[in-house]
Design a protein around this motif. Structure first.
Motif, PDB file in Angstrom:
ATOM      1  N   VAL A   1       0.839  -1.203   0.000  1.00 44.10           N
ATOM      2  CA  VAL A   1       0.000   0.000   0.000  1.00 44.10           C
ATOM      3  C   VAL A   1       0.871   1.249   0.000  1.00 44.10           C
ATOM      4  CG1 VAL A   1      -1.688   1.308   1.348  1.00 44.10           C
ATOM      5  CG2 VAL A   1      -1.956  -1.163   1.064  1.00 44.10           C
ATOM      6  N   VAL A   2       1.952   1.229   0.763  1.00 47.07           N
ATOM      7  CA  VAL A   2       2.844   2.398   0.810  1.00 47.07           C
ATOM      8  C   VAL A   2       3.531   2.602  -0.535  1.00 47.07           C
ATOM      9  CG1 VAL A   2       4.854   3.414   1.956  1.00 47.07           C
ATOM     10  CG2 VAL A   2       3.158   2.174   3.300  1.00 47.07           C
ATOM     11  N   ALA A   3       3.915   1.520  -1.192  1.00 50.04           N
ATOM     12  CA  ALA A   3       4.491   1.645  -2.539  1.00 50.04           C
ATOM     13  C   ALA A   3       3.476   2.256  -3.503  1.00 50.04           C
ATOM     14  CB  ALA A   3       4.954   0.283  -3.049  1.00 50.04           C
ATOM     15  N   ALA A   4       2.219   1.860  -3.353  1.00 45.72           N
ATOM     16  CA  ALA A   4       1.171   2.443  -4.196  1.00 45.72           C
ATOM     17  C   ALA A   4       1.023   3.934  -3.925  1.00 45.72           C
ATOM     18  CB  ALA A   4      -0.154   1.725  -3.949  1.00 45.72           C
ATOM     19  N   LEU A   5       1.054   4.316  -2.652  1.00 45.15           N
ATOM     20  CA  LEU A   5       0.981   5.742  -2.309  1.00 45.15           C
ATOM     21  C   LEU A   5       2.196   6.487  -2.840  1.00 45.15           C
ATOM     22  CD1 LEU A   5      -0.336   5.409   1.354  1.00 45.15           C
ATOM     23  CD2 LEU A   5      -1.593   6.386  -0.588  1.00 45.15           C
ATOM     24  N   GLY A   6       3.375   5.842  -2.755  1.00 45.56           N
ATOM     25  CA  GLY A   6       4.574   6.460  -3.316  1.00 45.56           C
ATOM     26  C   GLY A   6       4.455   6.666  -4.808  1.00 45.56           C
TER      27      GLY A   6
ATOM     28  N   ARG B   1      13.410  -3.672   1.551  1.00 46.48           N
ATOM     29  CA  ARG B   1      12.075  -3.205   1.916  1.00 46.48           C
ATOM     30  C   ARG B   1      11.981  -1.694   2.064  1.00 46.48           C
ATOM     31  NH1 ARG B   1       9.149  -2.733   7.432  1.00 46.48           N
ATOM     32  NH2 ARG B   1      11.282  -2.802   8.230  1.00 46.48           N
ATOM     33  N   LEU B   2      12.963  -1.069   2.724  1.00 42.48           N
ATOM     34  CA  LEU B   2      12.822   0.340   3.067  1.00 42.48           C
ATOM     35  C   LEU B   2      12.892   1.275   1.866  1.00 42.48           C
ATOM     36  CD1 LEU B   2      14.714   0.761   6.463  1.00 42.48           C
ATOM     37  CD2 LEU B   2      12.294   0.291   6.034  1.00 42.48           C
ATOM     38  N   VAL B   3      13.466   0.831   0.746  1.00 48.42           N
ATOM     39  CA  VAL B   3      13.543   1.715  -0.413  1.00 48.42           C
ATOM     40  C   VAL B   3      12.400   1.463  -1.401  1.00 48.42           C
ATOM     41  CG1 VAL B   3      16.048   1.862  -0.196  1.00 48.42           C
ATOM     42  CG2 VAL B   3      15.058   0.266  -1.848  1.00 48.42           C
ATOM     43  N   VAL B   4      11.612   0.409  -1.180  1.00 48.88           N
ATOM     44  CA  VAL B   4      10.546   0.061  -2.128  1.00 48.88           C
ATOM     45  C   VAL B   4       9.586   1.222  -2.397  1.00 48.88           C
ATOM     46  CG1 VAL B   4       8.464  -1.374  -2.367  1.00 48.88           C
ATOM     47  CG2 VAL B   4      10.659  -2.428  -1.828  1.00 48.88           C
ATOM     48  N   PRO B   5       9.131   1.987  -1.377  1.00 51.20           N
ATOM     49  CA  PRO B   5       8.177   3.065  -1.683  1.00 51.20           C
ATOM     50  C   PRO B   5       8.730   4.150  -2.600  1.00 51.20           C
ATOM     51  CG  PRO B   5       8.113   2.511   0.656  1.00 51.20           C
ATOM     52  CD  PRO B   5       9.289   1.792   0.076  1.00 51.20           C
ATOM     53  N   ALA B   6      10.045   4.294  -2.676  1.00 50.60           N
ATOM     54  CA  ALA B   6      10.646   5.309  -3.548  1.00 50.60           C
ATOM     55  C   ALA B   6      10.955   4.779  -4.942  1.00 50.60           C
ATOM     56  CB  ALA B   6      11.928   5.853  -2.921  1.00 50.60           C
ATOM     57  N   LEU B   7      10.813   3.478  -5.171  1.00 46.53           N
ATOM     58  CA  LEU B   7      11.168   2.925  -6.481  1.00 46.53           C
ATOM     59  C   LEU B   7      10.260   3.410  -7.612  1.00 46.53           C
ATOM     60  CD1 LEU B   7      12.285  -0.721  -5.608  1.00 46.53           C
ATOM     61  CD2 LEU B   7      13.654   1.366  -5.832  1.00 46.53           C
ATOM     62  N   PRO B   8       8.952   3.635  -7.389  1.00 46.55           N
ATOM     63  CA  PRO B   8       8.171   4.250  -8.480  1.00 46.55           C
ATOM     64  C   PRO B   8       8.708   5.616  -8.904  1.00 46.55           C
ATOM     65  CG  PRO B   8       6.710   3.266  -6.855  1.00 46.55           C
ATOM     66  CD  PRO B   8       8.094   3.218  -6.269  1.00 46.55           C
ATOM     67  N   ALA B   9       9.214   6.400  -7.940  1.00 46.14           N
ATOM     68  CA  ALA B   9       9.828   7.681  -8.297  1.00 46.14           C
ATOM     69  C   ALA B   9      11.084   7.461  -9.129  1.00 46.14           C
ATOM     70  CB  ALA B   9      10.160   8.472  -7.028  1.00 46.14           C
ATOM     71  N   VAL B  10      11.825   6.388  -8.821  1.00 55.80           N
ATOM     72  CA  VAL B  10      12.996   6.046  -9.629  1.00 55.80           C
ATOM     73  C   VAL B  10      12.571   5.777 -11.068  1.00 55.80           C
ATOM     74  CG1 VAL B  10      14.796   4.306  -9.998  1.00 55.80           C
ATOM     75  CG2 VAL B  10      14.330   5.149  -7.685  1.00 55.80           C
ATOM     76  N   VAL B  11      11.495   5.018 -11.246  1.00 61.09           N
ATOM     77  CA  VAL B  11      11.023   4.662 -12.586  1.00 61.09           C
ATOM     78  C   VAL B  11      10.612   5.914 -13.366  1.00 61.09           C
ATOM     79  CG1 VAL B  11       9.266   3.396 -13.883  1.00 61.09           C
ATOM     80  CG2 VAL B  11      10.321   2.356 -11.858  1.00 61.09           C
TER      81      VAL B  11
END
Length: 495
Positions: free
Chosen positions: A138-143, A305-315
């Motif tokens: 869910v946090v990755a989705a919000l990110g 795990r801790l960097v997963v929410p920022a990976l969409p921003a990386v993409v």
């Protein structure tokens, strides 16, 4: 092709790029997911926000509120709550990935921008953690929405998503603030005009928009901190006390994540100069988050795990970089990023996909050996919460403030033998080191973590506890030790 049909196809491609690998790694989970699931089960039973049914209210779940979200699905037990959490995570990330693909489409008119979308299906961390049963999906989705919505014309909605993500994961606060502020420079698109051909409303001053964005991104975090302070007496989650940060470990963790999760695709100093303010803000947000993760001391869980929410921003940032760089350089950077990701996917992915099944096997194997136990002490208390309704003593201190305050890291707490006696512990569950068999006497065995080795070496431990069962999963060889009864029932600790 009409614009609406094109958008639908792009969003579908993004959603499938997330869904397919998530389903492939849907067997992944971690023990902590079942800790939250037990809180949710007790909420569903009307017992309150407690890890132990008869225990105190404790701050054992870092994303405050996540257990409440699972409670409607938790009446059937912790495993039912876990299943619901896994489904919610996959669904949220899949839908958000569709929005992310639309944002990539808006990045420019150069076909090279879509090369960045390949980073999504190649990411084992995004796929596995969306299905892990933690809040991470869910946090990755919000990110993803926090960076996709500004690109689609809704900067304040993106800031609100960033704020919700930081409320669930405290280390995301710097990322949320930078994204919310940078989003004010995103192209406004169609979102400024009025509905139905009405004249556009007067636009607020830039400073007012920035202030509103920062409030949306920061106030949820502050509200959670104030709530924690009022209820538990500390603004930070209990895990911050139980797992004290290690700067050296954090730096190594952040570097490994940088090399293996996709940010290598962003290393393009020449192209950076050609980027407008919004994608530069994305780059800054990614950099700030990796620094925050390093400062937090990294993480012991697998798959970054801790960097997963920022990976969409990386993409999304990679799509902008690809649009501003030369084709050959873009191909090389994407290839290097994919090489790191595919290394993780191939080397760790198959093992990760088996974790959930192995945990369930341990639960079933040792349920009988735990029958009748009233107080069980262990380090991995998540699966135990699904195997027994007994009171659990958390040797890591994640759900227990008294143990969290003891010296040592969360796997090396210096548990005094008197604590086991004072808590009335009648069963211990310890994990053997990988490849090790149970020795005779059991206290001579080599155990996996420091706190387990410490307990085995306490004076009187061999006389107080006797082995009852050992799980059969090769890499999860848990030993159940039951307290001896009658005249043999000596205490543990200094004599």
């Amino acid at each position: 092709m009409t614009g609406r049909r094109r958008s639908l196809l792009v969003a579908l491609a993004g959603a499938l790029s997330a869904l397919v690998p998530a389903l492939a790694l849907s067997g992944f989970t971690v023990d902590d997911a079942l800790i939250t699931a037990r809180y949710a089960h007790h909420l569903a039973r009307g017992l309150g926000y407690r890890f132990n049914a008869a225990g105190p209210v404790t701050d054992g779940v870092t994303p405050l509120g996540w257990a409440f979200a699972l409670a409607p699905f938790a009446a059937g037990g912790p495993l039912a709550a876990l299943a619901a959490a896994k489904a919610l995570g996959v669904a949220a990330w899949t839908l958000a990935a569709g929005a992310l693909a639309l944002a990539i489409d808006r990045a420019s008119d150069r076909p090279a921008r879509f090369a960045a979308l390949a980073l999504v299906p190649a990411s084992a961390p995004l796929a596995a953690w969306s299905a892990a049963g933690m809040e991470t999906g869910v946090v990755a989705a919000l990110g993803a929405l926090s960076v996709a919505l500004p690109a689609l014309g809704s900067a304040l909605a993106g800031a609100a998503c960033a704020g919700a993500a930081a409320a669930l994961r405290p280390e995301l606060l710097p990322f949320a603030l930078v994204v919310a502020l940078a989003a004010q420079a995103a192209p406004r698109g169609d979102g400024v005009g009025g509905a139905g051909g009405a004249p556009p409303r007067p636009e607020r001053p830039a400073w007012a928009r920035a202030l509103a964005a920062l409030a949306l991104a920061g106030l949820p975090f502050a509200a959670v901190a104030v709530t924690r302070l009022a209820i538990f007496g500390r603004a930070a989650p209990l895990a911050a006390l139980a797992k004290a940060p290690d700067a050296a470990l954090g730096a190594r963790y952040a570097l490994a994540c940088f090399l293996l999760t996709g940010p290598v695709a962003l290393i393009a100093p020449v192209a950076w100069r050609a980027l407008p303010a919004w994608p530069r803000g994305l780059l800054a947000a990614v950099a700030v988050h990796f620094l925050a993760v390093a400062a937090a001391g990294g993480d012991w869980m697998p798959l970054s795990r801790l960097v997963v929410p920022a990976l969409p921003a990386v993409v999304l940032a990679a799509a902008h970089v690809a649009s501003a760089a030369r084709a050959r350089a873009t191909a090389l950077r994407i290839a290097l990023a994919l090489a790191g990701q595919l290394f993780v996917m191939i080397r760790i992915g198959p093992t990760a996909a088996r974790v959930g099944g192995d945990r369930l096997r341990v639960v079933e194997e040792l349920r009988g050996a735990l029958a009748g136990a009233e107080v069980v002490a262990a380090l991995d208390i998540g699966w135990l919460g699904a195997a027994t309704g007994a009171t659990l003593v958390d040797l890591a201190g994640v759900t227990d403030p008294a143990i969290a305050a003891l010296p040592g890291g969360h796997t090396t707490k210096r548990i005094p033998g008197a604590l086991l006696d004072a808590r009335g512990v009648d069963a211990l569950v310890l994990l053997l080191a990988e490849g090790q068999a149970l020795a005779s006497p059991w206290t001579a065995s080599r155990f996996a973590r420091g706190v387990e080795q410490h307990l085995a070496r306490l004076p009187g431990a061999g006389e107080a506890f006797a082995p009852s069962a050992v799980s059969g999963v090769p890499h999860l060889r848990y030993v159940v030790l039951r307290r001896r009864t009658g005249d043999e029932g000596a205490g543990v600790g200094p004599r």
